[in-house]
Design a protein around this motif. Structure first.
Motif, PDB file in Angstrom:
ATOM      1  N   LEU A  42       8.594   2.554  -2.772  1.00  0.00           N
ATOM      2  CA  LEU A  42       8.424   1.731  -1.719  1.00  0.00           C
ATOM      3  C   LEU A  42       7.480   2.150  -0.840  1.00  0.00           C
ATOM      4  CD1 LEU A  42      12.550   1.770  -1.064  1.00  0.00           C
ATOM      5  CD2 LEU A  42      10.946  -0.103  -1.951  1.00  0.00           C
ATOM      6  N   ALA A  43       7.092   3.393  -0.437  1.00  0.00           N
ATOM      7  CA  ALA A  43       5.988   3.745   0.349  1.00  0.00           C
ATOM      8  C   ALA A  43       4.580   3.246  -0.124  1.00  0.00           C
ATOM      9  CB  ALA A  43       5.591   5.209   0.411  1.00  0.00           C
ATOM     10  N   TRP A  44       4.501   3.257  -1.491  1.00  0.00           N
ATOM     11  CA  TRP A  44       3.356   2.650  -2.480  1.00  0.00           C
ATOM     12  C   TRP A  44       3.299   1.126  -1.844  1.00  0.00           C
ATOM     13  CZ3 TRP A  44      -1.311   3.154  -4.029  1.00  0.00           C
ATOM     14  CH2 TRP A  44      -1.789   2.038  -4.779  1.00  0.00           C
ATOM     15  N   GLU A  45       4.294   0.394  -1.960  1.00  0.00           N
ATOM     16  CA  GLU A  45       4.251  -1.039  -1.880  1.00  0.00           C
ATOM     17  C   GLU A  45       3.962  -1.288  -0.395  1.00  0.00           C
ATOM     18  OE1 GLU A  45       4.619  -3.472  -4.095  1.00  0.00           O
ATOM     19  OE2 GLU A  45       4.491  -2.152  -5.742  1.00  0.00           O
ATOM     20  N   LEU A  46       4.662  -0.529   0.427  1.00  0.00           N
ATOM     21  CA  LEU A  46       4.196  -0.802   1.809  1.00  0.00           C
ATOM     22  C   LEU A  46       2.990  -0.365   2.223  1.00  0.00           C
ATOM     23  CD1 LEU A  46       5.732  -1.236   4.459  1.00  0.00           C
ATOM     24  CD2 LEU A  46       6.071   1.219   4.648  1.00  0.00           C
ATOM     25  N   ASP A  96      -2.407  -2.413   3.573  1.00  0.00           N
ATOM     26  CA  ASP A  96      -3.854  -2.368   3.116  1.00  0.00           C
ATOM     27  C   ASP A  96      -4.684  -3.726   2.842  1.00  0.00           C
ATOM     28  OD1 ASP A  96      -6.233  -1.070   2.867  1.00  0.00           O
ATOM     29  OD2 ASP A  96      -5.631   0.100   0.977  1.00  0.00           O
ATOM     30  N   THR A  97      -3.853  -4.330   1.821  1.00  0.00           N
ATOM     31  CA  THR A  97      -4.337  -5.327   1.066  1.00  0.00           C
ATOM     32  C   THR A  97      -4.146  -6.749   1.923  1.00  0.00           C
ATOM     33  OG1 THR A  97      -4.266  -4.239  -1.095  1.00  0.00           O
ATOM     34  CG2 THR A  97      -4.734  -6.516  -0.881  1.00  0.00           C
ATOM     35  N   TYR A  98      -3.080  -6.871   2.442  1.00  0.00           N
ATOM     36  CA  TYR A  98      -2.616  -8.194   3.123  1.00  0.00           C
ATOM     37  C   TYR A  98      -2.602  -8.163   4.509  1.00  0.00           C
ATOM     38  CZ  TYR A  98      -1.196  -9.104  -1.684  1.00  0.00           C
ATOM     39  OH  TYR A  98      -1.116  -9.284  -3.041  1.00  0.00           O
ATOM     40  N   LEU A  99      -2.295  -7.136   5.157  1.00  0.00           N
ATOM     41  CA  LEU A  99      -2.330  -7.191   6.515  1.00  0.00           C
ATOM     42  C   LEU A  99      -3.495  -6.497   7.108  1.00  0.00           C
ATOM     43  CD1 LEU A  99       1.523  -6.261   6.997  1.00  0.00           C
ATOM     44  CD2 LEU A  99       0.457  -8.286   7.205  1.00  0.00           C
ATOM     45  N   ASP A 126      -1.508   2.012   9.303  1.00  0.00           N
ATOM     46  CA  ASP A 126      -0.434   2.065   8.625  1.00  0.00           C
ATOM     47  C   ASP A 126      -0.282   2.097   7.204  1.00  0.00           C
ATOM     48  OD1 ASP A 126       0.930   1.517  11.197  1.00  0.00           O
ATOM     49  OD2 ASP A 126       0.536  -0.408  11.180  1.00  0.00           O
ATOM     50  N   ALA A 127      -1.469   1.636   6.417  1.00  0.00           N
ATOM     51  CA  ALA A 127      -1.213   1.944   5.219  1.00  0.00           C
ATOM     52  C   ALA A 127      -1.799   3.470   4.937  1.00  0.00           C
ATOM     53  CB  ALA A 127      -2.615   1.195   4.710  1.00  0.00           C
ATOM     54  N   GLU A 128      -2.540   4.092   5.689  1.00  0.00           N
ATOM     55  CA  GLU A 128      -2.584   5.374   5.627  1.00  0.00           C
ATOM     56  C   GLU A 128      -1.359   6.258   5.811  1.00  0.00           C
ATOM     57  OE1 GLU A 128      -4.882   9.443   7.765  1.00  0.00           O
ATOM     58  OE2 GLU A 128      -5.276   7.325   8.498  1.00  0.00           O
TER      59      GLU A 128
END
Length: 179
Positions: free
Chosen positions: A10-14, A19-22, A27-29
């Protein structure tokens, strides 16, 4: 509640979402760090963090991440590749030549005939006037060169080093005779 693989996924998907879409690297970090807390060998999260640190010019954090990845690396070739990245950071960006010398020496432990590491370490020792370290480096290189002429050249260089920098006339004579 204890399901680390689900939390990691779930953390990976988040992280990917941020990172990619937003395009929210902060937050990605945080999400990628959570992934690595649950699975320190997660290649995707490590590479994504590398990119975030590089683009943000956060080189000390990047070095720490590469160091952790190096410690986890199983394959010598992967370990060597990570060590070269650390060397490049230490020498070129962080300007820590002493750390770079240690890193290059570690590469030579993995691959004693690595020319790039040898030349870099030779340059660093010469620049810092660490003559004993340079002598040791040249001495360890002798068995790893292919031709007799190259071995003689290394011995000759060591002889000159003993004569002019180490004040060791007897050692210089021995080495020059061997050459």
């Amino acid at each position: 509640a204890g399901d680390h693989s689900l939390a990691r996924d779930l953390a990976w998907e988040l992280g990917q979402l941020y990172d990619t879409y937003l395009h929210q690297p902060e937050d990605a970090e945080k999400a990628y760090v959570r992934v690595l807390e649950r699975d320190e060998s997660h290649e995707g999260a490590a590479r994504a963090l590398e990119e975030i640190y590089r683009s943000g010019e956060r080189f000390a954090e990047l070095r720490q991440l590469l160091e952790r990845r190096k410690d986890l690396a199983v394959e010598p070739s992967e370990r060597k590749e990570l060590l070269f990245q650390i060397c490049d950071l230490d020498e070129g960006v962080l300007e820590d030549e002493e750390a770079a010398a240690k890193d290059y020496a570690e590469i030579l432990e993995l691959d004693p005939s690595n020319t790039r590491a040898f030349k870099a370490l030779e340059r660093l020792h010469t620049g810092a006037e660490r003559w004993r370290d340079l002598d040791d480096l040249l001495g360890r290189a002798v068995p790893h060169v292919e031709s007799a002429a190259e071995r003689a050249q290394l011995r000759f260089r060591r002889g000159e080093l003993h004569a002019h920098r180490l004040d060791d006339a007897d050692g210089a004579c021995d080495l020059l005779e061997e050459a």
